[in-house]
Scaffold this active site. Structure first.
Site, PDB file in Angstrom:
ATOM      1  N   ASP A   1       0.836  -1.206   0.000  1.00 18.19           N
ATOM      2  CA  ASP A   1       0.000   0.000   0.000  1.00 18.19           C
ATOM      3  C   ASP A   1       0.873   1.260   0.000  1.00 18.19           C
ATOM      4  OD1 ASP A   1       0.828  -0.212   2.624  1.00 18.19           O
ATOM      5  OD2 ASP A   1      -1.180  -0.101   3.511  1.00 18.19           O
ATOM      6  N   SER A   2       2.209   1.066   0.012  1.00 19.49           N
ATOM      7  CA  SER A   2       3.123   2.186  -0.212  1.00 19.49           C
ATOM      8  C   SER A   2       2.857   2.819  -1.579  1.00 19.49           C
ATOM      9  CB  SER A   2       4.585   1.719  -0.141  1.00 19.49           C
ATOM     10  OG  SER A   2       4.792   0.592  -0.964  1.00 19.49           O
TER      11      SER A   2
ATOM     12  N   LYS B   1      -1.208  -9.372   3.002  1.00 14.65           N
ATOM     13  CA  LYS B   1      -0.423  -8.942   4.166  1.00 14.65           C
ATOM     14  C   LYS B   1      -1.276  -7.988   5.015  1.00 14.65           C
ATOM     15  CE  LYS B   1       3.359  -6.117   3.791  1.00 14.65           C
ATOM     16  NZ  LYS B   1       2.918  -4.909   4.517  1.00 14.65           N
TER      17      LYS B   1
ATOM     18  N   GLU C   1      -1.245  -5.590   8.725  1.00 14.39           N
ATOM     19  CA  GLU C   1      -0.393  -4.972   9.742  1.00 14.39           C
ATOM     20  C   GLU C   1      -0.979  -5.190  11.130  1.00 14.39           C
ATOM     21  OE1 GLU C   1       0.257  -0.815   8.900  1.00 14.39           O
ATOM     22  OE2 GLU C   1       1.058  -1.252   6.897  1.00 14.39           O
TER      23      GLU C   1
ATOM     24  N   GLU D   1       9.435  -4.255  10.166  1.00 13.20           N
ATOM     25  CA  GLU D   1       9.797  -2.940   9.616  1.00 13.20           C
ATOM     26  C   GLU D   1      10.390  -2.056  10.694  1.00 13.20           C
ATOM     27  OE1 GLU D   1       6.897  -0.991   7.119  1.00 13.20           O
ATOM     28  OE2 GLU D   1       8.144   0.803   6.937  1.00 13.20           O
TER      29      GLU D   1
HETATM   30  O1  KIV Z   1       3.583  -1.062   1.603  1.00 10.99           O
HETATM   31  C1  KIV Z   1       4.739  -1.501   1.545  1.00 10.99           C
HETATM   32  O2  KIV Z   1       5.492  -1.280   0.593  1.00 10.99           O
HETATM   33  C2  KIV Z   1       5.215  -2.283   2.693  1.00 10.99           C
HETATM   34  C3  KIV Z   1       6.687  -2.508   2.786  1.00 10.99           C
HETATM   35  C4  KIV Z   1       7.350  -1.273   3.246  1.00 10.99           C
HETATM   36  C5  KIV Z   1       7.014  -3.673   3.626  1.00 10.99           C
HETATM   37  O3  KIV Z   1       4.443  -2.694   3.501  1.00 10.99           O
END
Ligand code: KIV
Length: 277
Positions: A44-45, A113, A115, A182
């Site tokens: 989600d980056s 994924k 969090e 992280e």
């Molecule tokens: O969103 C992302 O790119 C991430 C990484 C920084 C692990 O969660």
């Protein structure tokens, strides 16, 4: 056949490192697969590096699926894990199931994924018991940036470090197949990596993790808003693109581009037949 979570577990067992990169589109995913990356994260980056948001919080599930689809289409072997965005799994287990299911069904990804630590283990068990492979993510969890008070290193006091270590075990017990660590001290990442039988994937967490992940735009030097200390630029793409753009502007202005080499022509014979010439 794509790399499975079993293959990733085997890599940990045999001491093979797990390099992971993010990707958000067809072209870059195709390049990463050609280089034989075993796992791509559609993170989600993308909210920050592709869409220009201030944080990952505004990212929607539809945006994640839109980008993940093209990454899946570009690849045949790579394992594709996709971030469930903020508010798509924190509300209740059935929302989490529906939304994780959409990622697998509509985008064709292999896993999701999430969090969080102990507080989301019931959601993780709910998903894994229903056939959805889940990767965990602890330490700095960007979807909680307002609660954490910024993008700062986590686990610098014994109490906080202990909580991260305990969270890692809770996540393993709840059924995750791997965990992103992280922005935590290297020694804490080492303790967790040695303690768990599932792989740890580090970002800003030192060399002892089983794998490493970097954000594509940091890795190729394409994102200039900020450069985290842990990001190593393997290329300076934004500088190269800027220089090339300046050169292009100059060549268009000075009528050097396009030359005959980049142009198409009709034969003289055909040309003569055009009445209004
Ligand atoms: O969103 C992302 O790119 C991430 C990484 C920084 C692990 O969660």
């Amino acid at each position: 056949m794509r790399i499975s979570i079993k293959d990733l577990h085997k890599m940990k067992k045999t001491g093979l490192k797990i390099p992971m990169l993010t990707a958000y589109d067809y072209t870059s995913a195709q390049i990463l697969e050609k280089a034989q990356i075993p796992i791509i994260l559609v993170g989600d980056s993308l909210g920050q590096v592709v869409l220009g948001y201030e944080s990952t919080i505004p990212v929607t599930l539809n945006e994640m699926i839109y980008h993940a689809k093209s990454v899946v289409l570009a690849t045949r072997k790579t394992h594709i894990v996709v971030d469930l965005p903020f508010l798509s799994y924190q509300t209740n287990n059935s929302d989490a199931m529906k939304n994780a299911g959409r990622v697998l069904k509509e985008a064709g990804a292999q896993s999701v994924k999430l969090e969080g630590g102990k507080e989301i283990t019931s959601t993780i068990s709910y998903l894994t018991n229903r056939g959805i492979p889940v990767m965990g993510h602890i330490g700095l969890t960007p979807q909680s940036v307002h609660q954490l008070g910024g993008y700062t290193i986590q686990g610098k006091t014994a109490k906080n470090a202990q909580k991260i270590i305990d969270d890692a075990s809770y996540l393993e017990d709840s059924g995750v197949y791997g965990i992103v660590l992280e922005y935590i001290p290297s020694q804490i990442a080492k303790i967790i990596t040695e303690k768990l039988s599932i792989p740890t994937i580090g970002i800003g967490s030192g060399r002892f993790c089983d794998g490493q992940v970097q954000v594509f735009h940091d890795f190729v030097g394409l994102f200039d808003d900020f450069k985290p200390k842990h990001a190593k630029r393997y290329l300076e793409l934004s500088k190269l693109i800027q220089q090339s753009t300046e050169q292009y502007i100059k060549e268009v202005n000075e009528k050097e581009f396009p030359s005959d080499k980049e142009s198409y022509f009709i034969s003289e014979e055909e040309l003569k037949q055009i009445k209004n010439l």
